[in-house]
Design an enzyme around this catalytic site. Structure first.
Site, PDB file in Angstrom:
ATOM      1  N   CYS A  57       0.858  -1.179   0.000  1.00 28.04           N
ATOM      2  CA  CYS A  57       0.000   0.000   0.000  1.00 28.04           C
ATOM      3  C   CYS A  57       0.898   1.234   0.000  1.00 28.04           C
ATOM      4  O   CYS A  57       1.679   1.430   0.941  1.00 28.04           O
ATOM      5  CB  CYS A  57      -0.911  -0.011   1.226  1.00 28.04           C
ATOM      6  N   CYS A 109      -3.530   6.663  -4.927  1.00 25.55           N
ATOM      7  CA  CYS A 109      -3.231   5.227  -4.842  1.00 25.55           C
ATOM      8  C   CYS A 109      -1.788   4.947  -5.280  1.00 25.55           C
ATOM      9  O   CYS A 109      -1.479   4.958  -6.481  1.00 25.55           O
ATOM     10  CB  CYS A 109      -4.217   4.393  -5.652  1.00 25.55           C
TER      11      CYS A 109
HETATM   12  O1  PYC Z   1      -1.959   3.678  -1.963  1.00 27.21           O
HETATM   13  O2  PYC Z   1      -1.398   1.716  -2.728  1.00 27.21           O
HETATM   14  C1  PYC Z   1      -2.194   2.465  -2.217  1.00 27.21           C
HETATM   15  C2  PYC Z   1      -3.525   1.956  -1.845  1.00 27.21           C
HETATM   16  C3  PYC Z   1      -3.998   0.693  -2.038  1.00 27.21           C
HETATM   17  C4  PYC Z   1      -5.287   0.657  -1.528  1.00 27.21           C
HETATM   18  C5  PYC Z   1      -5.570   1.903  -1.016  1.00 27.21           C
HETATM   19  N1  PYC Z   1      -4.476   2.679  -1.220  1.00 27.21           N
END
Ligand code: PYC
Length: 319
Positions: A89, A240
């Site tokens: 993550c 993300c």
């Molecule tokens: O930032 O990799 C990330 C992530 C995965 C799920 C939520 N955030």
């Protein structure tokens, strides 16, 4: 038995992370790389109770952290969400470093972390910014076309950035919060269609993150805006980190982003990660991979102690 677990909450570009500092035994044998499934099987209900209601919510990502055993060694981290484990993550790693810095447990510098899917290096800068050198990322399949009931033909790439993503160049509803329900519905339908057609990541791994991407909707100065739906049907408030890594792998494979060139990835909430990559190599399966680098910052929002009674745990079993 009533358990007490110390925690630190933070958010990274709007996406929350809850770091658990104790209460979960350190994985034995080869560490988190080998021990994560066993650990999840044994302690999944307790992990789930720490992020789900009423202590948390669907959007909260948890991170169990075990510090390095020796000076210079790597720490270990296991990320999870409302429905199960995550491989890696990115926003959570940024939140973890900010949290440990807030507690005085780490100083600016490079910190190595073992995750279930590989080792990452994260640098805490003096100004609080965090730079994550993620696990290798690669595109697994290009231009996969599926017909999604009620939405028509959707074309996307299957890519790995620490989790599995289906990345769609999106030209429908604008990627804005006002459309979050329709975007969620679209992503959920895409995911169901991928599953129904047996379209997967490497070795049959489920594609559990859907990423809609649009240059049209980006704020001037940013390269792209995204909407990422996570496995438990919550959308990522941050850009993300693993999704941006997967996207960088696709951009690299298409030859449209050069090594070291900055890619400003904006989220549906308007927060931004800077991405860039270093060339990697070609793996045993003949697939070219890159080493993604993600830069962002997090705010610590709370430090405290959770109380969880064992009698509650039956309600939190992961399916
Ligand atoms: O930032 O990799 C990330 C992530 C995965 C799920 C939520 N955030």
């Amino acid at each position: 038995m009533k358990r007490r677990l110390r925690f630190v909450d933070s958010h990274t570009g709007g996406e929350p992370t809850r770091v658990l500092l104790d209460g979960i035994p350190r994985p034995a044998h080869g560490g988190i790389g080998d021990g994560w499934r066993e650990l999840a099987a044994e302690h999944g209900a307790l992990l789930s109770a720490t992020v789900n209601e009423p202590r948390g919510s669907d959007i909260l990502v948890g991170a169990v952290y075990w510090p390095p055993l020796d000076a210079g060694a790597a720490g270990e981290v296991l990320f999870f969400n409302n429905v199960g484990l995550l491989g890696m993550c990115g926003h959570g790693t940024i939140g973890l470093l900010a949290s440990l810095a807030e507690l005085g447990q780490i100083a600016p510098g490079v910190h190595e972390l073992h995750t279930p899917v590989g080792t990452v290096r994260a640098q805490l800068r003096d100004d609080g910014e965090v730079v994550v050198d993620n696990v290798p990322a690669y595109r697994h399949r290009r231009g996969v076309a599926i017909d999604v009931a009620g939405h028509g033909r959707v074309v996307g790439d299957v890519a790995w950035g620490g989790n599995w993503f289906f990345i769609v160049e999106h030209d429908g509803d604008r990627l804005e919060l006002a459309h979050r329900e329709r975007l969620t519905e679209l992503c959920w339908a895409i995911r169901a269609e991928l599953r129904a057609r047996g379209i997967s990541g490497r070795d049959g791994a489920e594609i559990d993150h859907i990423e809609l991407s649009s240059a049209r909707d980006a704020t001037p100065g940013n390269d792209s805006r995204n909407f990422v739906l996570c496995p438990g049907k919550a959308y990522d408030r941050s850009p993300c980190g693993t999704g941006t890594s997967a996207r960088l792998a696709c951009l690299a494979a298409d030859g449209v982003l050069a090594p070291g060139q900055v890619w400003r990835q904006e989220s549906v909430t308007g927060s931004v990660f800077e991405g860039r990559f270093e060339p990697g190599g070609v793996d045993a399966a003949g697939v070219a991979w890159i080493r993604p680098r993600i830069t962002g910052r997090a705010q610590v929002t709370a430090v405290g102690e959770l109380y969880v009674d064992d009698a509650e745990l039956a309600a939190y079993r992961w399916s």
